[in-house]
Design a protein around this motif. Sequence first.
Motif, PDB file in Angstrom:
ATOM      1  N   LYS A   1     -40.728  -7.079 -18.938  1.00  0.00           N
ATOM      2  CA  LYS A   1     -39.354  -7.303 -19.391  1.00  0.00           C
ATOM      3  C   LYS A   1     -38.464  -6.192 -18.850  1.00  0.00           C
ATOM      4  CE  LYS A   1     -39.791 -10.625 -22.690  1.00  0.00           C
ATOM      5  NZ  LYS A   1     -38.903 -11.760 -22.919  1.00  0.00           N
ATOM      6  N   ARG A   2     -37.194  -6.533 -18.655  1.00  0.00           N
ATOM      7  CA  ARG A   2     -36.252  -5.526 -18.157  1.00  0.00           C
ATOM      8  C   ARG A   2     -35.481  -4.933 -19.315  1.00  0.00           C
ATOM      9  NH1 ARG A   2     -33.352  -7.854 -12.718  1.00  0.00           N
ATOM     10  NH2 ARG A   2     -35.222  -7.931 -11.446  1.00  0.00           N
ATOM     11  N   VAL A  61     -34.541  -0.835 -21.096  1.00  0.00           N
ATOM     12  CA  VAL A  61     -34.651   0.620 -20.985  1.00  0.00           C
ATOM     13  C   VAL A  61     -34.325   1.207 -22.341  1.00  0.00           C
ATOM     14  CG1 VAL A  61     -33.540   2.648 -19.985  1.00  0.00           C
ATOM     15  CG2 VAL A  61     -34.120   0.721 -18.537  1.00  0.00           C
ATOM     16  N   ARG A 101     -33.070   4.400 -24.453  1.00  0.00           N
ATOM     17  CA  ARG A 101     -32.398   5.696 -24.385  1.00  0.00           C
ATOM     18  C   ARG A 101     -32.294   6.251 -25.789  1.00  0.00           C
ATOM     19  NH1 ARG A 101     -29.319   7.617 -19.983  1.00  0.00           N
ATOM     20  NH2 ARG A 101     -29.178   9.424 -21.328  1.00  0.00           N
ATOM     21  N   VAL A 123     -31.374   3.385 -28.444  1.00  0.00           N
ATOM     22  CA  VAL A 123     -30.752   2.138 -28.032  1.00  0.00           C
ATOM     23  C   VAL A 123     -31.610   1.520 -26.949  1.00  0.00           C
ATOM     24  CG1 VAL A 123     -28.753   1.105 -26.907  1.00  0.00           C
ATOM     25  CG2 VAL A 123     -28.432   2.889 -28.592  1.00  0.00           C
ATOM     26  N   PHE A 124     -31.850   0.233 -27.073  1.00  0.00           N
ATOM     27  CA  PHE A 124     -32.553  -0.508 -26.032  1.00  0.00           C
ATOM     28  C   PHE A 124     -31.526  -1.286 -25.217  1.00  0.00           C
ATOM     29  CE2 PHE A 124     -36.929   0.215 -26.937  1.00  0.00           C
ATOM     30  CZ  PHE A 124     -36.979   0.523 -28.288  1.00  0.00           C
ATOM     31  N   PHE A 125     -31.464  -0.965 -23.938  1.00  0.00           N
ATOM     32  CA  PHE A 125     -30.593  -1.712 -23.047  1.00  0.00           C
ATOM     33  C   PHE A 125     -31.387  -2.858 -22.447  1.00  0.00           C
ATOM     34  CE2 PHE A 125     -26.805   0.758 -22.845  1.00  0.00           C
ATOM     35  CZ  PHE A 125     -27.184   2.045 -23.138  1.00  0.00           C
ATOM     36  N   HIS A 126     -30.926  -4.079 -22.676  1.00  0.00           N
ATOM     37  CA  HIS A 126     -31.574  -5.253 -22.112  1.00  0.00           C
ATOM     38  C   HIS A 126     -30.753  -5.757 -20.947  1.00  0.00           C
ATOM     39  CE1 HIS A 126     -34.514  -5.852 -25.387  1.00  0.00           C
ATOM     40  NE2 HIS A 126     -33.593  -5.254 -26.108  1.00  0.00           N
ATOM     41  N   PHE A 127     -31.391  -5.844 -19.789  1.00  0.00           N
ATOM     42  CA  PHE A 127     -30.681  -6.317 -18.603  1.00  0.00           C
ATOM     43  C   PHE A 127     -30.987  -7.795 -18.437  1.00  0.00           C
ATOM     44  CE2 PHE A 127     -29.049  -2.318 -17.329  1.00  0.00           C
ATOM     45  CZ  PHE A 127     -29.953  -1.392 -17.816  1.00  0.00           C
TER      46      PHE A 127
END
Lengths: 710, 264
Positions: free
Chosen positions: B110-111, B113, B115, B122-126
């Motif tokens: 899964k994409r 990241v 931080r 925080v999970f950044f979902h691309f």
Amino acid sequence: MPGEQHPVRYAFPAFRVFIYGLEVTDDVLSVNINMHDGDMPGQCTINLVNELDRYIVTTNDMRALAAVDLSERVIRIPWLSQADDQGSTDSEYQDKKLPGVFDPVKRNMLTKKGLITQDIELSNRTDPFGNEAASINQKYFDRKVDKYPISDGSPIFHPMDPVRVFFRDPYNPSRWYHMFCGFVSDMIDTTSENNVKTMVITVEDPTKLFRYSRAFINPGILDADKVIHNSEIRFQTAYQSPMAGMSLPEVVYTLVFGQNAPEDQFIQQVDSLNGSGPLSTRTHGIGHFSFDTSVIATVGPAPPKGSAIWDDEKRKRDGAGIREGSSIAKDVIDLGNNLAAWQLMLDHEVKPSDMQMMTTEADRTQFGSVHRLELVKSNGEPDIEKIITYIGSRPDQYPVDAGRIMILIPRSLGVENNKIVIGDIIGGYPLQSDATTAGAILHEILSRIEFTMYCSPRGDIVIEPPLYDFDPDIFGMEPLDDAAIKGLFNGVLRHYPQLESAATRWPLPKDMKLGPYGPNYVILKRDTYNWENAFIDDKVHTLAVVAPAIVDNMEGIGFMSLVGHVLPVWRESLIPLYGVRLATPTPRGYIYTTAGARLYGEMCLNRLNADAHTFRVSHLPNIKLWLNRPTYIQGRNAIATPKSITHNLTWGQAGDMTTSMEMYASRTWDGTMSKDDPTRPVYTGIGGYDGRMLDYAQLFGIAPEPEKKE
Amino acid sequence: MGLLDAATFFSKTLIPTIGGRATNRRVPFTFSSTKRLLESGSVGTTQSRELAKEDAAIVLAKELRAIEGTDFLGSALGTLGLSSVLSVVPSMPVINMAVNPNTIRWSQPKRYVKRDTMNGSVFFHFTDSKGQNNDILTLTFSGSTGNINTQNGLDNSTNTGADVKLRIWHELYALTREPVLLDGGLKNEIFITYRTVLMPIPITFVGFFNQVLEFTENAAHPFSRDYTFGFTVTNTSPPLDDLTNKLNSALSLVGPISAIKSVI
């Protein structure tokens, strides 16, 4: 539970990027946007993947464009041996007839740009020896010039190609924001040893045009007609300052819009990938900024009548911005203390009304039901993503330099106050022309009065006084629903019919509210990655000396007392700790009243001391941040104002999104509470309220009165 | 490929074995490429440049039709006409595996990241246009050649199919070494048809090999060799998001669970 101590949130970033009307989003690796209020334009850097040379013209493409049929003609590069020259002498290559430009994106772009030519005037061309061009060089010249030079190895984009960048709100994925618009500046194409191809494009915002718009002040008697192009700004004035006698809005409007008379405009053909069209262009103006939707607004209370800085003789009517009868006459909107209304006008969220507000003046009323049908969802609600596609892909209808000029001026300084701006001596008549630029003139004038100028993400040029004396809640803490917006249209915005018309014809989606804007300027600790809080002692100044006298070359004279009286401006509250630290501001123009000199001295000390206490903060993406807005930093319980904001979005599995700010004019809490609201802390700068005599919040009458300490 | 009706849902898994009469439930994996399809004339016209000028989506649709429209189950391998298999062709347009890979590993990260902030994470979902944050699917195939002992004479190799298996392995090896770019800027895409007990709906994977076929010669197995290779999937037919719906529709037509048990 770990979740309670360590809150976890989700963010869903996204961007959309358009260059010359072509959407390149799928090939973008990263976008970096830097906005600041300095002299140089804001910049955006776009990193693209250049798979199979999609964005670079190859030898094969050139053959196709030039219609070189290798079955009939051999291309031989003389300095390559046959063994090394594999491309053109390879028999398999030779067997091919006319190749095509296979990539459809590249094919469309080159087809469009390749057709755009311009006539050039050859009759006055001379060779280096002064002979007419018809001599030896004529066989090399052509009367038609390709506007977009295309050559082997060159990018399919060109400098001055329009660019728009949009970001999605990562915490509210249905909302999109304009993040940058401007012109392509630099391009770097990189190929690695493993044939990994990328391309970096640097974009500058429309203030770039100010840097290249020449303005001649007192053009030389002998060479004016030869040196000055008929589109350049030309001032013939008895004063050294070209803007003598003009107010700030008049200065800006003259530089940007020129005469605005019908005969002073011409029709220019504007092209993009998806369309072309005529665009009315001012002969002596800059870009295609929109006059009819530009705004001059005043805020705060009027100064006392009879105040030296309010010149009743120059005002034609109360609140008049530009002289009545002038070809660039314009009304002024008085906002009272309503900075939320100002921010509403500036706000960069993508809204349906952008379809009308952001296009050219000629097209503004044309977007009727046909376009609306294309841009709505099946339930009839406006489709923001389709609106983005339309605006981004039609820079011929939505030029990036067609933004508004938005000027905000405190009423207490007077819209027509020109006492600070001018005050000059009579200059001589030079024999040769010296050029300056419109940008240099503007920045010189604005720096004197400590105003700030920047380009908003939507492409508007915004000129504002410093707002660092306010608290974030002045920009409104409640969202604006339809009733609130209607109230604004009936109130302070009634002089801005275009905004109301656009909002009426293009209503917001049902669940969309505008604002509030105040909470956007709050950086919570839970959103912060890191910060740096710096105090630079060297920047503190406690005395400014200004000489309101009319003497040439004042700076070169040793004893200032010889030039007339000088006016000292003190910061007495800072002297016990810092001593007397002299700032010697040298106004490039001249101040000729004592009141003007005092005001100028206060502004100088404010500006210098603002740089003494700075913050650098890196935090979760906050794309709603704005330059020159007081921003609260919870980590240090301080309020500071951004001078520079950088957003970075890198895509993919190793991706990231951050926002960072460089801030100045920090205000901290020294324990003082507000007298009217005992729960509200009072934030002040260096030296407290005593350290600043020119405080805009006090001028507006909204600065919280401090409880006096016993 | 369309939905299979109840009568034929599992019947198409029955094919004759090499040289034998017994039936065996095995569907051969097939491997092909744009290059092989062009050379065989299965797609495009003699003017391959014309094909190259078409939109990439149209090109892919033509290639998928050429592969999915062919009844490989009734192909030369199924009828076992040796001469037809060993007919003199430069390369097989479509490689039918005599021995299917024995292990296929699916991997699709899964994409996102993570931080950390000063007080939280925080999970950044691309995400893509469908709101999915799925990264690229990678398949890792491992298998064995089967008996490739061609030293015992033609009759024996005919019975064991050693010649065919040897040739198929070499074709597969050559396939993993093919160029990714053909003349005229045309991408050379690889096609894998895939059908197993877990994935009874036939799937065609489109993508590229992320390594050349890897193998080791080991004296412990003198007449067979193990191999492995990786495949990065750029597209599938049907889309993987539609698999569940298609399977549910097909299974709902088969009948009671007891009927299914007999064929698992």
